[in-house]
Design an enzyme around this catalytic site. Structure first.
Site, PDB file in Angstrom:
ATOM      1  N   SER A   1       0.856  -1.193   0.000  1.00 22.70           N
ATOM      2  CA  SER A   1       0.000   0.000   0.000  1.00 22.70           C
ATOM      3  C   SER A   1       0.883   1.230   0.000  1.00 22.70           C
ATOM      4  O   SER A   1       2.046   1.180   0.439  1.00 22.70           O
ATOM      5  CB  SER A   1      -0.884   0.007   1.257  1.00 22.70           C
ATOM      6  OG  SER A   1      -1.502   1.266   1.452  1.00 22.70           O
TER       7      SER A   1
ATOM      8  N   TYR B   1      -1.345  -0.622  10.622  1.00 21.84           N
ATOM      9  CA  TYR B   1      -1.569  -1.025   9.233  1.00 21.84           C
ATOM     10  C   TYR B   1      -0.368  -0.650   8.364  1.00 21.84           C
ATOM     11  O   TYR B   1       0.138  -1.470   7.580  1.00 21.84           O
ATOM     12  CB  TYR B   1      -2.835  -0.371   8.694  1.00 21.84           C
ATOM     13  CG  TYR B   1      -3.092  -0.660   7.231  1.00 21.84           C
ATOM     14  CD1 TYR B   1      -3.589  -1.895   6.830  1.00 21.84           C
ATOM     15  CD2 TYR B   1      -2.836   0.308   6.252  1.00 21.84           C
ATOM     16  CE1 TYR B   1      -3.823  -2.178   5.489  1.00 21.84           C
ATOM     17  CE2 TYR B   1      -3.065   0.037   4.911  1.00 21.84           C
ATOM     18  CZ  TYR B   1      -3.549  -1.203   4.532  1.00 21.84           C
ATOM     19  OH  TYR B   1      -3.765  -1.471   3.204  1.00 21.84           O
TER      20      TYR B   1
END
Length: 258
Positions: free
Chosen positions: A152, A165
């Site tokens: 990501s 995350y």
């Protein structure tokens, strides 16, 4: 370099997609099958996998549903044996399963932290451990072999409340660089995709109201990525000539500024 891409550039290859019950994984499984790969789809939700396999086979492709939880190491190893027996050794593994649970660190949502670590890191490592032997075997036979992970842009950007995350995705991005050093010598290509905002189920998992609103506003305000956009990127990585390794690709909505 001149490359001719046929309509089925992945014909003859066995592909594995984790997190295939929705979003990026689902779209990628359908795209790889359309390009000729025999696809094993893995996730926990059997009903969604069965529906996905039904769509792929109805379109003339080949797919195999393998319901499992990637955090279960023994289950993933058993699945690897099953895939090899049914479709042949995997020469394309898309380790995509993951979860995004955003919150401020002082909220101490420890169960959310652990779930992200278990799925985003341990689940990927279980997948790698189970399928690397097959990827190496395929490469040894002179065929194209790919290990692709889903990271990501959060791996490199400083985003408030994304700490755990982002940490898990930074792990995957760095892991890809390190694995390429080892596996590249064996002709196994290693790549990661770092998407920006994608319209998937992940924002639905966010329990923090402020973070949820931020992501919802972004989806409403700009033309965000669709899962099919990321799927096309995975397909491109897997379709280039064997001696070419596209190691890291960042895919952003044109309008995304954060």
């Amino acid at each position: 370099m001149s490359t001719v891409i046929t309509s089925t550039p992945l014909a003859g290859r066995t592909a594995v997609v984790t997190g295939a019950s929705s979003g990026i994984g689902q779209a990628t499984a359908e795209r790889l099958a359309a390009l000729g790969a025999h696809v094993a789809v893995m996730a926990r939700r059997r009903d969604r996998l069965d529906a996905l396999v039904g769509r792929i086979t109805a379109a003339g492709g080949t797919a195999l549903a393998v319901p499992l939880d990637v955090t279960d190491r023994d289950a993933v190893r058993a699945a690897a044996d099953y895939v090899a027996a049914e479709l042949g050794p995997a020469g394309l593994v898309f380790a995509n399963a993951g979860v995004q649970l955003i919150s401020a660190i002082d909220e101490l949502r420890i169960e959310d932290w652990q779930r992200q670590i278990d799925l985003n890191i341990t689940g990927v490592m279980n997948t790698i451990g189970a399928f690397v032997p097959q990827l190496v075997r395929v490469a040894d036979d002179g065929q194209t072999s790919d290990l692709i992970t889903t990271s990501s842009i959060a791996a490199t950007r400083v985003l408030e409340k994304f700490s755990v995350y982002s940490g898990t995705k930074a792990y995957l991005s760095q892991l890809t660089r390190l694995l390429r050093v080892e596996l590249g010598r064996k002709m196994v290509r290693v790549s990661t995709i770092e998407p920006g905002m994608v319209d998937t189920e992940l924002p639905d998992h966010v329990t923090d109201p402020d973070a949820s609103k931020l992501m919802a506003d972004l989806i409403n305000d700009i033309d965000v990525l669709r899962p099919a956009d990321v799927a096309e990127t995975v397909a491109f990585i897997a379709s280039v000539p064997r001696h070419v390794n596209l190691t890291e690709i960042t895919v952003l909505p044109t309008q995304q500024a954060i």
